[in-house]
Design a protein around this motif. Structure first.
Motif, short mmCIF file in Angstrom:
data_model
loop_
_atom_site.label_atom_id
_atom_site.label_comp_id
_atom_site.label_asym_id
_atom_site.label_seq_id
_atom_site.Cartn_x
_atom_site.Cartn_y
_atom_site.Cartn_z
N ILE A 1 21.09 -100.12 19.88
CA ILE A 1 21.38 -100.83 21.13
C ILE A 1 21.58 -99.86 22.27
CG2 ILE A 1 23.00 -102.39 22.28
CD1 ILE A 1 23.66 -103.57 19.56
N SER A 2 22.26 -98.73 22.00
CA SER A 2 22.61 -97.78 23.06
C SER A 2 21.44 -96.92 23.50
CB SER A 2 23.76 -96.87 22.59
OG SER A 2 23.34 -96.09 21.49
N VAL A 3 20.37 -96.86 22.69
CA VAL A 3 19.22 -96.04 23.06
C VAL A 3 18.34 -96.82 24.02
CG1 VAL A 3 17.24 -94.74 22.22
CG2 VAL A 3 19.31 -94.87 20.83
N GLN A 4 18.68 -96.75 25.29
CA GLN A 4 17.94 -97.41 26.35
C GLN A 4 17.63 -96.41 27.44
OE1 GLN A 4 19.92 -100.91 27.78
NE2 GLN A 4 20.64 -101.47 25.77
N ASP A 5 16.85 -96.87 28.41
CA ASP A 5 16.56 -96.02 29.56
C ASP A 5 17.86 -95.68 30.28
OD1 ASP A 5 14.65 -94.85 31.55
OD2 ASP A 5 15.74 -96.26 32.82
N ARG A 6 18.11 -94.40 30.52
CA ARG A 6 19.39 -93.95 31.08
C ARG A 6 19.66 -94.54 32.46
NH1 ARG A 6 21.29 -87.63 31.58
NH2 ARG A 6 23.50 -88.03 31.89
N SER A 7 18.59 -94.70 33.25
CA SER A 7 18.77 -95.18 34.61
C SER A 7 19.24 -96.62 34.66
CB SER A 7 17.46 -95.04 35.39
OG SER A 7 16.46 -95.86 34.82
N THR A 8 18.90 -97.42 33.64
CA THR A 8 19.33 -98.82 33.63
C THR A 8 20.61 -99.00 32.84
OG1 THR A 8 17.90 -99.26 31.71
CG2 THR A 8 16.98 -99.67 33.90
N ALA A 9 20.76 -98.22 31.77
CA ALA A 9 21.94 -98.37 30.92
C ALA A 9 23.19 -97.82 31.59
CB ALA A 9 21.73 -97.67 29.58
N HIS A 10 23.03 -96.82 32.46
CA HIS A 10 24.19 -96.18 33.09
C HIS A 10 23.99 -96.07 34.60
CE1 HIS A 10 25.52 -95.18 29.06
NE2 HIS A 10 24.34 -94.66 28.81
N ALA A 11 23.59 -97.18 35.21
CA ALA A 11 23.35 -97.16 36.66
C ALA A 11 24.61 -96.82 37.42
CB ALA A 11 22.80 -98.51 37.12
N ILE A 12 25.75 -97.35 36.96
CA ILE A 12 27.05 -97.06 37.58
C ILE A 12 28.05 -96.76 36.47
CG2 ILE A 12 28.93 -97.91 39.03
CD1 ILE A 12 26.96 -99.76 40.39
N THR A 13 28.61 -95.57 36.52
CA THR A 13 29.60 -95.16 35.52
C THR A 13 30.90 -94.79 36.23
OG1 THR A 13 27.88 -94.29 34.07
CG2 THR A 13 30.14 -93.58 33.64
N VAL A 14 32.01 -95.34 35.77
CA VAL A 14 33.31 -95.01 36.34
C VAL A 14 33.88 -93.79 35.61
CG1 VAL A 14 35.66 -95.82 36.80
CG2 VAL A 14 33.74 -97.43 36.91
N LEU A 15 34.22 -92.77 36.37
CA LEU A 15 34.81 -91.55 35.81
C LEU A 15 36.28 -91.49 36.24
CD1 LEU A 15 31.96 -89.08 36.84
CD2 LEU A 15 32.22 -90.26 34.64
N GLU A 16 37.17 -91.44 35.27
CA GLU A 16 38.60 -91.40 35.59
C GLU A 16 39.19 -90.05 35.17
OE1 GLU A 16 40.67 -94.72 33.92
OE2 GLU A 16 40.14 -96.01 35.60
N GLY A 17 39.99 -89.48 36.07
CA GLY A 17 40.63 -88.20 35.79
C GLY A 17 39.81 -87.04 36.33
N ALA A 18 40.51 -86.06 36.90
CA ALA A 18 39.84 -84.91 37.52
C ALA A 18 38.99 -84.14 36.53
CB ALA A 18 40.88 -83.99 38.16
#
Length: 314
Positions: A88-105
């Protein structure tokens, strides 16, 4: 035997060579008995005999080997549990992770470090605020030098207030030898970093402890176009100051402050937008009030509007 004391090691070696050791001497190192390295001599209670090293080692390794087996079994269980999700996780990176929230410095910096390492041609950055600290600029020089050595072009936008920072100017002087350009503008959008026009980073909270990693092509291209528009309006840092000349005793930066004042912004917001500290902002406001003859903050907004200073060429 990692916890066996030095005296215990010496006495155990001596007991192995002699075949036994006096109980009174062994009392100097209680760890010998704790590790079961010695046992009573059946013929003489005043002496102790050493246990064979092979049997002691096997006894000490047994619980470690058991723990290793348990962890291996756990690893197998985890692998089997996650197996259904792998496809399921092996998808095109641009669509699977278009917006990723990064928390912490730490996570934000790690993501930016990876993007910098993977970058091939261009880095665009917007850095609002005044001059940077010496520590930050020193780190920036190291990072930028690596970028220059790889032939990557880098363009950075600061605010005009950075022109008062000798460290920032020295950084720009040092970097102009490579493909690094620095320009300034009076007002900027929030912090922005774009790598190869494929991934961008923007803050997600005011405390800068959360950021968004953007990989959607449309969003990244939009942000790159915003950067280009700002870049065209900006002035090279190492050229003459772009501040407009004073009009009626009011400088260009003071007119910018006056404009924000009549728009209803408080001192803190004005200082943040123009990249200066609040104390400097209030000093400028005091000079505006003095130039216009204002006796109160409430009157100042009215006098600014009536003076026409915002309508004059800057």
């Amino acid at each position: 035997m990692a916890d066996l004391c030095d005296e215990g090691k010496r006495l155990y070696a001596s007991a192995l060579r002699a075949g036994r050791i006096a109980r009174a001497e062994a009392d100097l190192a209680p760890c010998l008995v704790e590790f079961a390295l010695l046992h009573p001599d059946s013929d003489d209670p005043g002496w102790l005999r050493p246990a064979p090293p092979t049997s002691v080692l096997a006894q000490r390794l047994r619980p470690i080997e058991r723990e290793i087996q348990e962890r291996r079994a756990l690893a197998v269980e985890l692998t089997e549990a996650f197996e259904p999700f792998m496809s399921i996780s092996v998808q095109d990176r641009s669509t699977a992770h278009a917006i990723t929230v990064l928390e912490g410095a730490n996570r934000i910096n790690a993501a930016i470090e990876i993007a910098t390492t993977e970058c091939q041609s261009e880095i665009l950055t917007v850095q609002p605020g005044g001059g940077r600290s010496e520590a930050i600029l020193t780190e920036a020089v190291k990072r930028s030098q690596g970028i220059i050595d790889r032939g990557i072009r880098m363009r950075t936008l600061y605010q005009h207030t950075a022109r008062h920072s000798q460290g920032t100017i020295a950084y720009a002087e040092h970097m102009k030898q490579g493909k690094v350009e620095v320009r300034t503008l009076e007002e900027l959008i929030e912090r922005l970093m774009i790598f190869d026009r494929t991934v961008a980073y923007i803050p997600a909270r005011d405390d800068r402890q959360a950021a968004l990693e953007l990989r959607h092509p449309g969003i990244v291209e939009y942000l790159a176009n915003v950067f280009e528009q700002l870049w065209q309006r900006a002035a090279p840092l190492l050229e003459e100051t772009p501040y407009a000349p004073p009009i009626d005793g009011i400088t260009g930066v003071q007119r910018s402050i006056a404009r924000l004042l009549i728009e209803g912004h408080v001192d803190e917001a004005i200082a943040r937008r123009l990249g200066m500290n609040v104390r400097t902002c209030r000093a400028h406001i005091a000079k505006i009030a003095a130039a216009l003859g204002s006796g109160s903050r409430a009157q100042l907004g009215y006098l600014i509007a009536q003076s026409g200073i915002l309508d004059k060429n800057r």
